[in-house]
Design a protein around this motif. Structure first.
Motif, PDB file in Angstrom:
ATOM      1  N   UNK B  96     -12.777  71.812 107.056  1.00  0.00           N
ATOM      2  CA  UNK B  96     -13.426  71.171 106.009  1.00  0.00           C
ATOM      3  C   UNK B  96     -13.966  72.226 104.640  1.00  0.00           C
ATOM      4  N   UNK B  97     -14.482  73.453 105.197  1.00  0.00           N
ATOM      5  CA  UNK B  97     -14.915  74.453 104.597  1.00  0.00           C
ATOM      6  C   UNK B  97     -14.052  74.970 103.754  1.00  0.00           C
ATOM      7  N   UNK B  98     -12.425  74.735 103.873  1.00  0.00           N
ATOM      8  CA  UNK B  98     -11.512  75.714 103.388  1.00  0.00           C
ATOM      9  C   UNK B  98     -10.889  74.972 102.690  1.00  0.00           C
ATOM     10  N   UNK B  99     -11.562  73.233 102.956  1.00  0.00           N
ATOM     11  CA  UNK B  99     -10.697  71.919 102.449  1.00  0.00           C
ATOM     12  C   UNK B  99     -11.558  72.061 100.911  1.00  0.00           C
ATOM     13  N   UNK B 149      -4.496  72.292 106.987  1.00  0.00           N
ATOM     14  CA  UNK B 149      -4.706  72.567 105.945  1.00  0.00           C
ATOM     15  C   UNK B 149      -4.047  71.418 104.785  1.00  0.00           C
ATOM     16  N   UNK B 150      -4.279  70.241 104.910  1.00  0.00           N
ATOM     17  CA  UNK B 150      -4.355  69.304 104.739  1.00  0.00           C
ATOM     18  C   UNK B 150      -4.982  68.725 104.683  1.00  0.00           C
ATOM     19  N   UNK B 151      -5.827  67.895 102.895  1.00  0.00           N
ATOM     20  CA  UNK B 151      -6.060  66.931 103.175  1.00  0.00           C
ATOM     21  C   UNK B 151      -6.814  66.448 102.648  1.00  0.00           C
ATOM     22  N   UNK B 152      -7.274  65.076 102.568  1.00  0.00           N
ATOM     23  CA  UNK B 152      -7.370  63.139 102.404  1.00  0.00           C
ATOM     24  C   UNK B 152      -9.193  63.641 100.990  1.00  0.00           C
ATOM     25  N   UNK B 153      -8.725  63.885 100.242  1.00  0.00           N
ATOM     26  CA  UNK B 153      -9.989  62.763  99.525  1.00  0.00           C
ATOM     27  C   UNK B 153      -9.737  62.001  98.193  1.00  0.00           C
ATOM     28  N   UNK B 154     -10.833  61.336  98.112  1.00  0.00           N
ATOM     29  CA  UNK B 154     -10.996  59.688  97.746  1.00  0.00           C
ATOM     30  C   UNK B 154     -11.559  59.795  96.365  1.00  0.00           C
ATOM     31  N   UNK B 155     -10.367  59.242  95.317  1.00  0.00           N
ATOM     32  CA  UNK B 155     -10.853  59.662  93.632  1.00  0.00           C
ATOM     33  C   UNK B 155     -11.929  58.323  93.874  1.00  0.00           C
ATOM     34  N   UNK B 156     -11.572  57.149  94.197  1.00  0.00           N
ATOM     35  CA  UNK B 156     -12.234  56.248  94.266  1.00  0.00           C
ATOM     36  C   UNK B 156     -12.298  55.500  95.404  1.00  0.00           C
ATOM     37  N   UNK B 157     -13.453  54.536  95.515  1.00  0.00           N
ATOM     38  CA  UNK B 157     -13.398  53.873  96.905  1.00  0.00           C
ATOM     39  C   UNK B 157     -13.638  52.235  96.678  1.00  0.00           C
ATOM     40  N   UNK B 158     -12.884  51.759  97.166  1.00  0.00           N
ATOM     41  CA  UNK B 158     -13.051  49.556  97.330  1.00  0.00           C
ATOM     42  C   UNK B 158     -14.400  49.731  97.039  1.00  0.00           C
ATOM     43  N   UNK B 159     -14.511  48.606  95.509  1.00  0.00           N
ATOM     44  CA  UNK B 159     -15.963  48.237  95.523  1.00  0.00           C
ATOM     45  C   UNK B 159     -16.887  47.520  96.370  1.00  0.00           C
ATOM     46  N   UNK B 172      -3.824  63.921  97.816  1.00  0.00           N
ATOM     47  CA  UNK B 172      -4.248  64.994  98.858  1.00  0.00           C
ATOM     48  C   UNK B 172      -4.359  66.324  98.570  1.00  0.00           C
ATOM     49  N   UNK B 173      -5.166  67.031  99.314  1.00  0.00           N
ATOM     50  CA  UNK B 173      -4.942  68.228  98.951  1.00  0.00           C
ATOM     51  C   UNK B 173      -4.632  69.440  99.943  1.00  0.00           C
ATOM     52  N   UNK B 174      -4.155  70.114  99.453  1.00  0.00           N
ATOM     53  CA  UNK B 174      -3.312  71.799 100.268  1.00  0.00           C
ATOM     54  C   UNK B 174      -3.328  72.665 100.066  1.00  0.00           C
ATOM     55  N   UNK B 175      -4.208  73.315 100.984  1.00  0.00           N
ATOM     56  CA  UNK B 175      -4.257  74.893 100.858  1.00  0.00           C
ATOM     57  C   UNK B 175      -2.986  75.727 101.936  1.00  0.00           C
ATOM     58  N   UNK B 176      -2.254  76.525 100.924  1.00  0.00           N
ATOM     59  CA  UNK B 176      -1.508  77.391 100.833  1.00  0.00           C
ATOM     60  C   UNK B 176      -1.988  78.448 102.207  1.00  0.00           C
ATOM     61  N   UNK B 177      -2.073  79.542 103.272  1.00  0.00           N
ATOM     62  CA  UNK B 177      -2.283  80.285 103.728  1.00  0.00           C
ATOM     63  C   UNK B 177      -0.836  81.633 102.986  1.00  0.00           C
ATOM     64  N   UNK B 178      -1.504  82.862 102.250  1.00  0.00           N
ATOM     65  CA  UNK B 178      -0.274  83.036 102.112  1.00  0.00           C
ATOM     66  C   UNK B 178       0.302  84.220 103.116  1.00  0.00           C
ATOM     67  N   UNK B 179       1.633  84.518 103.150  1.00  0.00           N
ATOM     68  CA  UNK B 179       2.309  85.031 104.141  1.00  0.00           C
ATOM     69  C   UNK B 179       1.547  86.774 104.103  1.00  0.00           C
ATOM     70  N   UNK B 180       1.195  87.278 103.098  1.00  0.00           N
ATOM     71  CA  UNK B 180      -0.025  88.650 103.021  1.00  0.00           C
ATOM     72  C   UNK B 180      -1.492  87.930 103.766  1.00  0.00           C
ATOM     73  N   UNK B 181      -1.930  87.128 103.943  1.00  0.00           N
ATOM     74  CA  UNK B 181      -3.211  86.752 104.478  1.00  0.00           C
ATOM     75  C   UNK B 181      -2.717  86.607 105.943  1.00  0.00           C
ATOM     76  N   UNK B 182      -2.041  85.847 105.878  1.00  0.00           N
ATOM     77  CA  UNK B 182      -1.607  85.500 107.175  1.00  0.00           C
ATOM     78  C   UNK B 182      -0.826  87.235 108.232  1.00  0.00           C
TER      79      UNK B 182
END
Lengths: 227, 285
Positions: B96-99, B149-159, B172-182
């Motif tokens: 979640x923090x990585x998100x 490391x795939x995150x769902x983010x909602x921009x608006x919620x149904x009122x 959909x938000x993704x974080x890619x760990x680089x091969x070097x960090x891996x």
């Protein structure tokens, strides 16, 4: 995926990365050569005979910037546009040099501070990262600081060449630059270190102005900053 | 002729005047001042983002390290499954923090801020690959790491706010760990595996060291294959990796040669220092 397969994949990635960097290095080398040529042209303004030839030297420098534009256009093609900062270290030095040279030419022509947009135009690159290969604000500022050192030297050599009014104008200009830089909240990074050198440039120019004014060699400095 | 002091020695009054003159000429409405105010904002914005990323990265590092300490306890408790489940929960929190990092990086060039969060990400790779090894006795792949490391983010919620309503503009938000960090995370993993080997022997487990030895050797061979073509930090870690591998190989040697002679509760002492494993009287291999 086995351990061996994983490392094989990574090796492929690293190898491709190295190839890109090699391509970039080749273009940067040519750019550095171009920058040296422009510097050679502009540095001659420090000679006593050079002061009269300032306009022609600026024109010559502008011609040489054409080659720089071509090289930078080539550099852009060597890597994916959204990975500018992944490879930024390779051209950071030469880009700062080119920013300095642009700023110097513009100062010699009009005695004003070149804007970031103007530098980008001279070099044929963008100002905004999202639009493509761009001039980072910190690289622009580094170039301006390099120019400040050059101007403190120019102030000294102007006097030697018999031009007693130029140092006063340089002094106003540098003082204003200094006020501008003081607004920035810099971190302890290379830009900060370079900025620390500005006060020595300011001091050197002040001493030139002092030497002139107590000997009655200088007229009152004009407050014409907005040329 | 008036005496003129050398201009190198400024008298205090001259300098004070100069400072006053300098500030007086700093016309607040001058174009130079105006443009530097813009630079100030631009730099401040960038520095602020960098600092936010450093803070999140520090949290990622701390929680990942705690997960690793937790995982080391699997060798000394009867029910490893509880620990593994707890580790899952902890790593979910780290994800979640990585998100949050991914959110900060939205629209940015990730390499401009990479140094802010690389340490945390490496620590996360170390923790998640450690857990994966304990469960599956294999090396987690970069793809598997990034898949989580795939995150769902909602921009608006149904009122209307009902649970069944689909969020509008879900992203959909993704974080890619680089091969070097891996790579760097896996290099650090080998140190933990070495510790695990030693402690498992101390607990009377004589199978794990041999499994670990084989696994570590594969990783070491992988790093040797990469050699200097990786980031320079990898070359530094290679030295530590060789030491870890050496300790594990020596442990296996000692177990093979002398394992049956030594009471189980004393096995751990045998491996406390490498020098005790090479007994000159028995002939050095």
């Amino acid at each position: 995926m086995s351990v061996t397969e994983m490392f094989s994949y990574i090796q492929g990635f690293l190898s491709a990365d190295q190839d890109v960097r090699e391509d970039i290095r080749k273009v940067v080398q040519i750019l550095e050569q171009n920058a040296r040529e422009i510097l050679t042209v502009l540095q001659s303004v420090h000679q006593p005979s050079g002061f009269k030839e300032i306009p022609s030297k600026c024109a010559r420098a502008r011609e040489l910037f054409c080659t720089v534009r071509t090289q930078l256009a080539d550099l852009k093609t060597k890597f994916p546009v959204e990975q500018y900062y992944r490879f930024h270290e390779h051209w950071r030095f030469v880009l700062q040099r080119l920013a300095f040279l642009s700023a110097f030419v513009v100062y010699l022509e009009s005695e004003t501070l070149v804007t970031r947009e103007e530098v980008a135009q001279i070099l044929g690159i963008e100002v905004v990262r999202e639009k493509g290969f761009h001039l980072d604000v910190e690289d622009y500022l580094a170039g301006v600081l390099i120019m400040a050192s050059e101007l403190s030297r120019l102030a000294v050599n102007s006097v030697t060449a018999g031009d007693y009014s130029r140092p006063l104008r340089i002094s106003n200009f540098i003082n204003e630059l200094d006020s501008g830089f003081r607004l920035l909240n810099l971190k302890n990074d290379p830009l900060r270190k370079r900025y620390d050198g500005l006060k020595y440039d300011v001091k050197k120019i002040e001493e030139v102005v002092y030497d002139l004014s107590i000997r009655g060699l200088a007229k009152e400095p004009e407050s014409g900053v907005d040329k | 002729q008036p005496f003129l002091p050398p201009s190198g020695e400024g008298c205090p009054r001259k300098n004070a005047d100069a400072v006053q003159d300098r500030d007086a000429s700093a016309n607040p409405s001058s174009p130079i001042i105006a443009v530097f105010k813009v630079f100030q904002q631009e730099l401040d914005t960038k520095h602020d983002k960098y600092e936010r990323l450093v803070k999140i990265s520090r949290d990622v590092t701390i929680e990942s390290k705690r997960t690793i300490f937790l995982l080391h306890r699997v060798t000394s408790v009867p029910n490893a499954e509880d620990i593994l489940n707890e580790a899952d929960v902890k790593l979910d929190a780290v994800r979640q923090k990585i998100g949050l990092i991914a959110e900060e990086l939205r629209g940015e060039d990730i390499y401009q801020f990479h140094r802010a969060f690389t340490a945390g990400i490496q620590e996360y790779v170390e923790a998640v690959s450690f857990l994966h090894y304990i469960r599956h006795r294999s090396l987690i792949s970069l793809e598997e790491i990034n898949a989580r490391l795939v995150f769902m983010r909602t921009e608006k919620v149904d009122p209307k706010g009902s649970d069944e309503a689909l969020p509008l503009g879900a992203q959909v938000l993704t974080f890619h760990v680089t091969p070097s960090d891996y790579l760097l995370g896996v290099a650090d993993l080998t140190g933990e595996l070495m510790r695990m080997c030693i402690s498992s022997v101390g607990n009377g487990d004589i199978d794990t060291p041999f499994q670990l030895s084989q696994f570590l050797r594969q990783i070491h061979d992988g790093f040797s294959y990469i050699g200097n073509t990786g980031p320079y930090e990898v070359s530094k870690k290679l030295h530590t990796l060789r030491q870890s591998l050496g300790k594990v190989e020596d442990a296996c040697y000692a177990l093979r040669v002398r394992g049956s002679e030594i009471p189980k509760h004393m096995l751990a002492d045998v491996f406390s220092s490498r020098t005790t494993l090479l007994d000159p009287e028995e002939g050095v291999v």
